[in-house]
Design an enzyme around this catalytic site. Structure first.
Site, mmCIF file in Angstrom:
data_model
loop_
_atom_site.group_PDB
_atom_site.id
_atom_site.type_symbol
_atom_site.label_atom_id
_atom_site.label_comp_id
_atom_site.label_asym_id
_atom_site.label_seq_id
_atom_site.Cartn_x
_atom_site.Cartn_y
_atom_site.Cartn_z
ATOM 1 N N CYS A 157 0.835 -1.207 0.000
ATOM 2 C CA CYS A 157 0.000 0.000 0.000
ATOM 3 C C CYS A 157 0.873 1.263 0.000
ATOM 4 O O CYS A 157 1.474 1.584 -1.010
ATOM 5 C CB CYS A 157 -0.976 -0.042 1.171
ATOM 6 S SG CYS A 157 -2.419 1.029 0.932
ATOM 7 N N HIS A 175 -3.956 -5.048 -0.031
ATOM 8 C CA HIS A 175 -3.635 -5.662 1.255
ATOM 9 C C HIS A 175 -3.721 -7.185 1.184
ATOM 10 O O HIS A 175 -4.800 -7.759 1.337
ATOM 11 C CB HIS A 175 -4.579 -5.137 2.335
ATOM 12 C CG HIS A 175 -4.321 -3.719 2.708
ATOM 13 N ND1 HIS A 175 -3.531 -3.362 3.786
ATOM 14 C CD2 HIS A 175 -4.710 -2.551 2.132
ATOM 15 C CE1 HIS A 175 -3.459 -2.042 3.858
ATOM 16 N NE2 HIS A 175 -4.167 -1.529 2.862
ATOM 17 N N GLU A 198 -2.818 -9.213 3.387
ATOM 18 C CA GLU A 198 -3.192 -9.735 4.714
ATOM 19 C C GLU A 198 -4.683 -9.645 4.971
ATOM 20 O O GLU A 198 -5.192 -10.198 5.959
ATOM 21 C CB GLU A 198 -2.428 -8.963 5.800
ATOM 22 C CG GLU A 198 -3.034 -7.635 6.213
ATOM 23 C CD GLU A 198 -2.899 -6.508 5.194
ATOM 24 O OE1 GLU A 198 -3.495 -5.445 5.410
ATOM 25 O OE2 GLU A 198 -2.185 -6.693 4.184
#
Length: 430
Positions: free
Chosen positions: A318, A402, A404
């Site tokens: 990001c 992202h 995750e």
């Protein structure tokens, strides 16, 4: 025949250990229906359920001159921020505690928010960083076995404004057509609409260093204290340990959690941590994390990234991706309304596979500005924007989104394994 017991109304448990259980004496199930709420619902003679939170009349005033009457929950007052919309259907607590939302009001397009309350496990950082939450309906009841308090109580304790009873669909369409807007939330009736409008037109988020407000102040070793039930993809690991330095530009807990699950020993350092000091720690790799705001507002971070390029494998997520883009000689630009949500399709240009990704950013890297040798590895299929980079010559990889998740799909978790492989190859060749 066993009788089922039922708890009517709303119970205020100090422990949510009650679960549906098998009654061995009668051969059936004994069922308890539990609702977590910090205050019981009351049913006055009118038959209308009273809302278990303190509410004020409120307004959302946008810089385009539109005024949206609302009801408030959480903290009272007057706040100014950039308004963005998020299309995630779940995960509002992770969104509330994501440091990348610093300086912003977050409008949830899902019309019902607050159903599951909040709990300590789902936080992505130690506090709420967004300026305010804008929703259509705030759930009267809260029901989840992990719930410890309601959303309204949670925001009040953290001095975060929340408003509901707005036409969030109409506001979202306005943002989609006109772009992100600066707005003011206020419960102060003494302030006129014109005063609030002038406030919204006198502030801008562009060029503000928000990272310094959300980054840690000193280095620390990250220890995963999360329940093992969070873990997955355990069969992808090689059993080896890798030392990683994570630059905290507003890092989320699940990034650290995923790195740790792949065998990484992580030292988290502030955004201003000198590159020379990082190299003295002899890391196997360096992570540049997510974070809020404009990458051009933090030239010190870009310089740090430049100093580390080519020294050890690096991975940007990001904001880290945008800083890498600038450090490699590229440019970044502010998007019309950004990407915020858990349903963005991304194509992996190397494999042709499409991943559904979680995204949260208002800036992007201009691929046309990148020098030769830098490969655009991923593309957002909604608008064609750059979603990933690779520069093999310097052991660089990055993603605009992202991997995750938290909240969001796990399609991109394999990116952490790719970072492990990058560090592994680097160690073998050195």
């Amino acid at each position: 025949m066993a009788m089922a017991t039922r708890t009517l109304g709303f119970v205020l448990p100090t422990s949510l250990s009650s679960q549906p259980s098998f009654d061995r004496r009668g051969g059936g199930f004994r069922v308890s229906v539990i609702r977590c709420s910090t205050s019981p619902l009351t049913f006055p003679t009118s038959g209308v359920v009273e809302k278990p939170w303190t509410s004020y009349n409120a307004r959302l005033v946008l810089e385009d001159g539109s005024i949206w009457p609302a009801k408030s929950f959480g903290a009272p007052g007057t706040r100014i921020a950039e308004l963005v919309f998020n299309t995630s259907l779940t995960g509002y607590q992770e969104i509330l505690t994501d440091p990348s939302y610093a300086g912003q009001f977050v409008l949830m397009t899902n019309p019902q928010i607050g159903n599951t309350g909040v709990n300590p496990d789902d936080e992505e950082s130690g506090q709420c960083f967004l300026t305010g939450l804008v929703i259509r309906n705030l759930s009267i009841s809260t029901s989840n076995w992990r719930c410890t308090k309601t959303l309204a109580d949670y925001l009040t304790e953290r001095d975060i404004m929340g408003v509901y009873d707005l036409d969030t669909r109409a506001i979202t369409r306005r943002l989609r057509e006109d772009g992100s807007l600066i707005g003011v939330l206020s419960t102060e009736q003494s302030k006129t609409d014109d005063e609030l409008l002038q406030m919204s037109r006198s502030w801008d988020i562009v060029g503000i260093d928000l990272i310094s407000d959300v980054s840690c102040k000193s280095p620390y070793e990250w220890v995963d204290k999360t329940n093992a039930e969070w873990d997955f993809n355990t069969n992808s690991r090689d059993g080896k340990s890798y030392k990683v330095i994570a630059y905290d530009f507003g890092i989320k807990q699940n990034i650290l959690r995923r790195l740790s699950s792949y065998g990484c020993q992580i030292t988290v350092v502030p955004s201003t941590f000198p590159a020379a000091e990082a190299l003295k720690m002899n890391p196997d790799g360096i992570l540049f994390s997510n974070g809020p705001g404009d990458p051009s507002a933090v030239p010190y971070a870009v310089e740090t990234v430049k100093e580390l390029l080519g020294k050890v494998p690096v991975y940007g997520i990001c904001m880290g991706h945008q800083l890498l883009g600038q450090a490699l000689g590229g440019k970044t630009f502010k998007m019309k309304f950004g990407h915020h949500g858990g349903n963005h399709p991304v194509r992996n240009n190397r494999t042709g596979q499409v991943e559904i990704s979680a995204q949260n950013h208002n800036y992007a890297v201009d691929p046309a500005s990148l020098p030769g040798g830098v490969e655009v590895t991923h593309v957002n299929l909604n608008d064609g924007s750059c979603a990933g980079l690779s520069f093999p010559e310097m052991n660089v990889m990055s993603l605009q989104y992202h991997p995750e998740a938290s909240p969001g799909p796990h399609d991109s978790d394999n990116a952490f394994r790719e970072f492990i492989e990058l560090m592994k190859r680097s160690k073998q060749s050195s």
